[in-house]
Design a protein around this motif. Structure first.
Motif, PDB file in Angstrom:
ATOM      1  N   HIS A 156       0.855  -1.205   0.000  1.00 35.30           N
ATOM      2  CA  HIS A 156       0.000   0.000   0.000  1.00 35.30           C
ATOM      3  C   HIS A 156       0.886   1.248   0.000  1.00 35.30           C
ATOM      4  O   HIS A 156       0.597   2.213  -0.707  1.00 35.30           O
ATOM      5  CB  HIS A 156      -0.856   0.031   1.270  1.00 35.30           C
ATOM      6  N   ASP A 157       1.917   1.227   0.838  1.00 32.57           N
ATOM      7  CA  ASP A 157       2.921   2.306   0.869  1.00 32.57           C
ATOM      8  C   ASP A 157       3.857   2.089  -0.312  1.00 32.57           C
ATOM      9  O   ASP A 157       4.755   1.252  -0.233  1.00 32.57           O
ATOM     10  CB  ASP A 157       3.657   2.273   2.212  1.00 32.57           C
ATOM     11  N   ASP A 158       3.697   2.750  -1.439  1.00 31.82           N
ATOM     12  CA  ASP A 158       2.878   3.935  -1.572  1.00 31.82           C
ATOM     13  C   ASP A 158       2.012   3.835  -2.821  1.00 31.82           C
ATOM     14  O   ASP A 158       1.614   4.836  -3.385  1.00 31.82           O
ATOM     15  CB  ASP A 158       3.809   5.144  -1.619  1.00 31.82           C
ATOM     16  N   ARG A 159       1.698   2.580  -3.209  1.00 26.42           N
ATOM     17  CA  ARG A 159       0.826   2.440  -4.389  1.00 26.42           C
ATOM     18  C   ARG A 159      -0.564   2.964  -4.080  1.00 26.42           C
ATOM     19  O   ARG A 159      -1.327   3.273  -5.000  1.00 26.42           O
ATOM     20  CB  ARG A 159       0.764   0.982  -4.824  1.00 26.42           C
ATOM     21  N   GLU A 162      12.299   5.738  -2.761  1.00 23.22           N
ATOM     22  CA  GLU A 162      11.891   6.548  -1.604  1.00 23.22           C
ATOM     23  C   GLU A 162      12.224   5.825  -0.317  1.00 23.22           C
ATOM     24  O   GLU A 162      12.646   6.430   0.659  1.00 23.22           O
ATOM     25  CB  GLU A 162      10.387   6.849  -1.668  1.00 23.22           C
ATOM     26  N   GLU A 163      12.032   4.501  -0.323  1.00 22.56           N
ATOM     27  CA  GLU A 163      12.215   3.737   0.920  1.00 22.56           C
ATOM     28  C   GLU A 163      13.671   3.650   1.362  1.00 22.56           C
ATOM     29  O   GLU A 163      13.951   3.232   2.485  1.00 22.56           O
ATOM     30  CB  GLU A 163      11.616   2.329   0.761  1.00 22.56           C
ATOM     31  N   THR A 164      14.594   4.012   0.476  1.00 19.94           N
ATOM     32  CA  THR A 164      16.009   3.984   0.884  1.00 19.94           C
ATOM     33  C   THR A 164      16.638   5.383   0.825  1.00 19.94           C
ATOM     34  O   THR A 164      17.854   5.510   0.807  1.00 19.94           O
ATOM     35  CB  THR A 164      16.821   3.013  -0.004  1.00 19.94           C
ATOM     36  N   ALA A 219       2.527  12.783  -2.495  1.00 26.74           N
ATOM     37  CA  ALA A 219       1.448  11.858  -2.148  1.00 26.74           C
ATOM     38  C   ALA A 219       2.043  10.615  -1.508  1.00 26.74           C
ATOM     39  O   ALA A 219       2.621   9.765  -2.190  1.00 26.74           O
ATOM     40  CB  ALA A 219       0.634  11.508  -3.395  1.00 26.74           C
ATOM     41  N   ASP A 220       1.932  10.537  -0.206  1.00 25.92           N
ATOM     42  CA  ASP A 220       2.500   9.393   0.518  1.00 25.92           C
ATOM     43  C   ASP A 220       1.636   9.092   1.737  1.00 25.92           C
ATOM     44  O   ASP A 220       0.833   9.921   2.167  1.00 25.92           O
ATOM     45  CB  ASP A 220       3.949   9.694   0.932  1.00 25.92           C
ATOM     46  N   VAL A 221       1.828   7.918   2.273  1.00 24.59           N
ATOM     47  CA  VAL A 221       0.967   7.455   3.365  1.00 24.59           C
ATOM     48  C   VAL A 221       1.313   8.119   4.693  1.00 24.59           C
ATOM     49  O   VAL A 221       2.400   8.650   4.872  1.00 24.59           O
ATOM     50  CB  VAL A 221       1.062   5.927   3.521  1.00 24.59           C
TER      51      VAL A 221
HETATM   52 MN    MN Z   1       5.871   6.015   1.616  1.00 23.64          MN
END
Ligand code: MN
Ligand code: MN
Length: 455
Positions: free
Chosen positions: A257-260, A288-290, A330-332
């Motif tokens: 889900h993060d971040d689809r 983004e996650e790294t 746009a992110d969770v």
């Molecule tokens: Mn995210």
């Protein structure tokens, strides 16, 4: 007193009723398909290009002139995508940008991954992003990615998604022998070098080698040698599909889900905004996650090059275009979890089912390392949301001293582009199976559409 003076945070269900809930449920059927076909950034880019092409978007080359009405996308190495439509108003008014990310926490293979130990063949791994390692053991896993051979051939790999496929597995200790392990802190009970993925158990005849037997199977299937792993990008992700959660089916459980959960609402909002007079850009980012580093992350200068390229088409300064642009990162956000009330400050935390979440700032230790959106911009957004009947709430990532995090917002605002975080409140963020409410996905989609179209 006059009750209209009070700010009320209410659920989408209460504010908009059954009709919007039905619309959200319908919208989320498409979202679930997107999730299942987009478990890596490469797959998300392919899915997105298919959706864009179906609506007449064409591939863009840097330096090409654009004109009003053009609908284009720039495919950055198959891992990061910029889709944009050129509006009828002057480019001097800036671009309405959304930036979400399509990478998600997972387990990557190392470059020399294949080995055998105790009669079992394994892949050695190095996890990607902020995972809680203990959550990834004793659960079905699938393998996704690409292997590029020396002659430039791309071999696509996807094993574990089809019902007839095998899946993969990382073992955990049995409780009977886990007394000492059970006393360890969560973050060290399972170690990075223990995240080894089980591949097989049948040895090859002559040398009695399970590794050789598995390599033979891989070579037969993909036409590669062991050295080809060096130029591969293979990812281990949960094999589970997106499913409705709960008797009322109000929630969706899924990997990534993060971040689809923001990428899909952004992309579909762009596709539904054909009549917008504004120039719109939907960025699907990688890494983004790294930390957003690398050629496919938001710290790359590519976004500047594309804005330059667009501005030059009209003979307008790209500095002026950026100065007048606006961006939703746009992110969770984290949703309030009644199982763990100690990490939340209830007044400023977002709640699942209460709509799209605007997060003014992220960061940690006293707003360190964050974009912090300007109230002028937030006021404009409030008007845009109200005009389009969007249910929204404000969010903050937990108690002040509990921890923190970041998004791509600061990598965009540093280009002199007004930016704020907007997205969906999740439970169990970064877990192999995360939770989101359908109405929140839909309100986020509505929020982005409002942002793209508001005058
Ligand atoms: Mn995210
Ligand atoms: Mn994340």
């Amino acid at each position: 007193m006059n009750k209209d003076l009070l700010y009320k945070k209410e659920t989408v269900y209460k504010k908009l009723g059954k009709e919007v809930t039905a619309a959200a449920f319908e919208y989320c059927e498409g979202y679930k398909s997107f999730l299942d076909s987009s478990k890596t950034e490469r797959e998300a880019v392919s899915t997105a290009i298919a959706m864009l092409s179906a609506k007449g978007y064409r591939e863009y080359t840097l330096g090409d002139k654009v004109k009003a009405g053009d609908k284009l996308y720039y495919n950055n190495r198959g891992k990061n995508l910029f889709a944009f439509s050129i509006g009828s108003e002057s480019i001097r008014n800036g671009i309405r940008i959304t930036a979400s990310h399509i990478d998600a926490p997972r387990i990557d293979l190392k470059q020399c991954p294949l080995y055998e130990e105790g009669g079992i063949a394994y892949f050695k791994t190095h996890y990607y992003g902020g995972i809680r390692k203990y959550q990834w053991v004793a659960t079905p896993l699938s393998l996704h990615g690409v292997i590029i051979t020396k002659d430039g051939k791309t071999v696509n790999v996807c094993v574990g998604e089809d019902e007839s496929d095998p899946v993969f597995y990382i073992s955990d200790l049995l409780p009977h022998l886990g007394y000492e392990q059970a006393k360890l802190p969560l973050d060290s009970a399972i170690k990075g070098e223990q995240l080894n993925v089980i591949l097989g158990n049948i040895p090859e005849d002559e040398e009695d080698s399970v590794k050789n037997a598995v390599l033979t199977l891989i070579a037969d299937k993909y036409g590669i040698t062991e050295e080809d792993f060096f130029s591969s990008e293979l990812c281990v992700v949960p094999a589970a599909k997106a499913r409705d959660i709960g008797f009322d089916r109000s929630l969706i459980g899924s990997y990534g889900h993060d971040d689809r959960v923001c990428a899909y609402p952004s992309l579909t909002a762009l596709l539904e905004s054909e009549d917008s007079t504004h120039t719109l850009m939907c960025v699907l980012a990688d890494k983004e996650e790294t930390g957003s580093d690398g050629v496919s992350g938001m710290q790359s200068d590519l976004i500047l090059d594309i804005i330059d390229s667009i501005a030059n088409s009209f003979g307008v300064s790209s500095a002026l275009v950026r100065a007048n642009s606006k961006c939703l990162s746009a992110d969770v956000c984290c949703g309030y979890d009644p199982n763990f009330p100690e990490v939340f400050e209830k007044m400023n935390t977002s709640f699942v089912g209460c709509g799209a979440v605007f997060t003014k700032y992220t960061g940690a230790r006293g707003k360190s390392s964050t974009n912090d959106a300007n109230p002028e911009f937030i006021a404009w957004l409030r008007a845009a949301m109200e005009a389009n009947n969007v249910v929204w709430q404000s969010g903050e990532l937990g108690k002040v001293d509990a921890g923190g995090g970041g998004t791509v917002a600061k990598f965009i605002s540093k280009h002199n582009i007004e930016t704020i975080d907007l997205g969906v409140a999740l439970l169990a963020m970064h877990a192999p199976y995360e939770l989101a409410a359908k109405v929140d996905v839909y309100e986020t989609h509505k929020a982005i559409k409002a942002f793209y179209n508001f005058d």
